[in-house]
Design a protein around this motif. Structure first.
Motif, PDB file in Angstrom:
ATOM      1  N   UNK A  17      13.815  -3.103  10.062  1.00  0.00           N
ATOM      2  CA  UNK A  17      12.423  -3.521  10.195  1.00  0.00           C
ATOM      3  C   UNK A  17      11.872  -3.159  11.561  1.00  0.00           C
ATOM      4  N   UNK A  18      10.665  -2.617  11.566  1.00  0.00           N
ATOM      5  CA  UNK A  18       9.961  -2.372  12.824  1.00  0.00           C
ATOM      6  C   UNK A  18       8.570  -2.969  12.762  1.00  0.00           C
ATOM      7  N   UNK A  19       8.111  -3.505  13.888  1.00  0.00           N
ATOM      8  CA  UNK A  19       6.747  -4.029  13.967  1.00  0.00           C
ATOM      9  C   UNK A  19       6.029  -3.218  15.024  1.00  0.00           C
ATOM     10  N   UNK A  64       7.057  -7.175   2.785  1.00  0.00           N
ATOM     11  CA  UNK A  64       8.424  -6.960   3.261  1.00  0.00           C
ATOM     12  C   UNK A  64       9.414  -7.750   2.406  1.00  0.00           C
ATOM     13  N   UNK A  65       9.014  -8.953   2.012  1.00  0.00           N
ATOM     14  CA  UNK A  65       9.890  -9.765   1.173  1.00  0.00           C
ATOM     15  C   UNK A  65      10.210  -9.033  -0.132  1.00  0.00           C
ATOM     16  N   UNK A 106       4.304  -8.378  11.349  1.00  0.00           N
ATOM     17  CA  UNK A 106       5.022  -9.071  10.280  1.00  0.00           C
ATOM     18  C   UNK A 106       4.495 -10.480  10.055  1.00  0.00           C
ATOM     19  N   UNK A 107       3.812 -11.056  11.045  1.00  0.00           N
ATOM     20  CA  UNK A 107       3.338 -12.420  10.850  1.00  0.00           C
ATOM     21  C   UNK A 107       2.080 -12.488   9.974  1.00  0.00           C
ATOM     22  N   UNK A 147      -1.872 -17.819   0.942  1.00  0.00           N
ATOM     23  CA  UNK A 147      -1.745 -19.278   0.873  1.00  0.00           C
ATOM     24  C   UNK A 147      -2.963 -19.968   1.488  1.00  0.00           C
ATOM     25  N   UNK A 177       4.147  -9.826   5.429  1.00  0.00           N
ATOM     26  CA  UNK A 177       5.434 -10.490   5.260  1.00  0.00           C
ATOM     27  C   UNK A 177       5.783 -10.610   3.786  1.00  0.00           C
ATOM     28  N   UNK A 178       4.774 -10.756   2.952  1.00  0.00           N
ATOM     29  CA  UNK A 178       5.162 -10.834   1.543  1.00  0.00           C
ATOM     30  C   UNK A 178       5.523  -9.448   1.022  1.00  0.00           C
TER      31      UNK A 178
END
Lengths: 334, 334
Positions: A93-95, A77-78, A68-69, A279, A74-75
DNA sequence: TTGTATGCGTTATCAG
DNA sequence: CTGATAACGCATACAA
């Protein structure tokens, strides 16, 4: 505080309370008000487990990502959470990490949580394409809950894929670099996943169509780490290249750092293109040109089709492809 | 396929099957083997909803973040999920945004999902400290499930906070800058949250203790966006400053871009410090010095205390503080 | 419009 | 060691 308490307090049956809770139309306005008032006052919430037991759903979707990092994950998932929440679904959520054993363990753990559907984010879940057997765990999962894969291609009953068109984007980027006179385009990747393979294929086909050689020495594999990518390039003594196409922004930033060390002018001496339009692109100096895989559209499409599948009214296509675009910045002279 | 089917197949009662599933010791080895074999063969999984109804738990923790695509949040969620999963707990993820209404709605939605505990990530949930009433929704939530706040301070029954020591870190950073001869330290922030206030306080106290003036003009507020931060600094015509301490790496990168535009030498003409030690730091050129809030330790601590609370055997402290460290890079001459 | 009775699939108690 | 049965709290078909 359960439905019986409310019923007793209101002097009605539990059926009526249940009807009010699910705002059934066949309750008189008067009783409805009375019951509602009591529900409000005692701030009663229906027991979700009992509800789930009867209805056999908790309106929950499993979302599995390798890590997720990662900015891409992460976007994704968002966007997924946002779309699903809006439709009244919760997200588990699972990682999973990247190893096969972990992935399979997490998938079966997810299924045991009583989810209505499973979303797998990222082509790591689709295997390398080496063998059909690699993805059997997905088809097995799909026999229990519909499975949706973001950016991976797996065929099977009850398996739905939404893909970004990485082949086309990679072809286009490579063609643009060739158009700029580049002849030694380095392909830098950190993965052998389905999408990495698509990117590689687009890169190779663009070279071939321009009648340029596909040189295996120009395809480098490295962990997704800025320093590692930079150092790998610095260590390529015999190799000459005039541009870098990386399958992730982190790798591309490594190439930018490499150019800095070598005192190469960007984009004159070397052009660099990243992937994911994260980013990092505008943090980088010079700012990084990158492929934007429009993850928001991909997620939107996934949720839309997921809801259709759960609804069951309409047939849903097994695959859908979303186009990428290119965010032009300072590391290319496109 | 339910417990009755298995029981019938094995010629035993459902009680025995249940005992085998929960490996109770009081089942003869023989029956245990027989039942296990059948369970295996028919790949039976207990119905999670029925289980939940009986036990009144699904071993699920709610994790609420304002925005998962923030690097700080996503890495926090990564650590939380990892720690919780290891202990057999699943994670329900919610992304609430920053508005008060959304936050409250998400919290009550989480509670209705039958979670065993709720983790709120980020000081936005702790309000600005303006009034006690701001955090009433947290105390109300805590009356239904224990609430754990990461990096926000809220007091209340069944509310547990783990904080990184932002005050101390900010004090230290400011003191280091002062030690380097800096006299006009710009404080750049994007938030009025609890932790932003702690950072500001550390900054101001370090100035005061060095008998330097605390100039309100040197405290700037801007959205967390590289370009916006850069442009804000570029637009400060009358203002002179010789260093920037930003409460987020994105803002600090904006300051780096500002210095580039102004042709200021970093770190000679201007020193810059960011916060969170994110991947932006090494992407930046020059690479960014940043406060590392050791989010992994904070998450670890949170989960440890959460498990203790759920266990109920041991008293658990309402607050815990984890120290930060400073990652020194090229934007300072520490 | 409202109430009664039943099923959902476990776990746990208690009797054997 | 094993089995019968209650309890968990809700939704809903059916009856009134």
């Amino acid at each position: 505080m359960n439905i019986y308490d409310i019923a007793e307090e209101a002097g009605v049956s539990i059926a009526t309370v249940s009807r009010v809770m699910n705002n059934s139309p066949k309750v008189s306005e008067k009783t409805k008000q009375k019951v509602k008032e009591i529900i409000e006052r005692s701030d009663y919430t229906p027991n979700i487990f009992a509800q789930g037991l009867g209805l056999n759903t908790m309106h929950t979707i499993g979302v599995l990502v390798p890590r997720i990092s990662d900015a891409y994950m992460s976007s994704a998932v968002a966007f997924l959470e946002d779309n699903l929440h809006e439709k009244g679904y919760g997200c588990i959520l699972g990682c999973s990490g990247f190893s096969r054993a972990e992935k399979e363990a997490h998938v079966s753990m997810m299924l045991s949580k009583g989810i209505d559907a499973l979303i797998l984010v990222g082509s790591t879940y689709a295997g390398t394409g080496a063998s059909e057997e690699e993805t059997d765990y997905i088809r097995k999962a799909a026999s229990k809950s519909p499975v949706f894969i973001i950016n991976g291609l797996v065929s099977g009953e009850n398996v739905y894929c939404t893909l970004s068109n990485d082949y086309q984007a990679s072809y286009d980027v490579t063609a643009r670099l060739i158009g700029n006179g580049r002849r030694k385009i380095l392909f830098l990747t950190d993965s052998h996943s389905y999408s990495a393979n698509q990117k590689r294929k687009g890169y190779e086909d663009a070279l071939s169509h321009a009648r340029l050689p596909v040189d295996p020495a120009l395809q480098l594999f490295v962990k997704n780490d800025i320093y590692k990518a930079r150092d790998l390039l610095l260590s390529q003594n015999g190799l000459s290249f005039d541009s870098v196409f990386a399958t992730d922004d982190g790798l591309a930033v490594g190439a930018v750092k490499y150019a800095g060390e070598k005192r190469l002018q960007i984009p004159n001496d070397i052009e660099i293109v990243g992937y994911n339009n994260s980013s990092l692109c505008i943090c980088s100096n010079p700012e990084l040109t990158s492929v934007d895989n429009n993850i928001s559209d991909v997620c939107c499409d996934t949720v839309k089709r997921l809801l259709k599948v759960l609804d069951g009214q309409e047939a849903v296509s097994a695959q859908n492809v979303v186009n990428c675009s290119i965010a032009h910045r300072e590391t290319t002279s496109f």
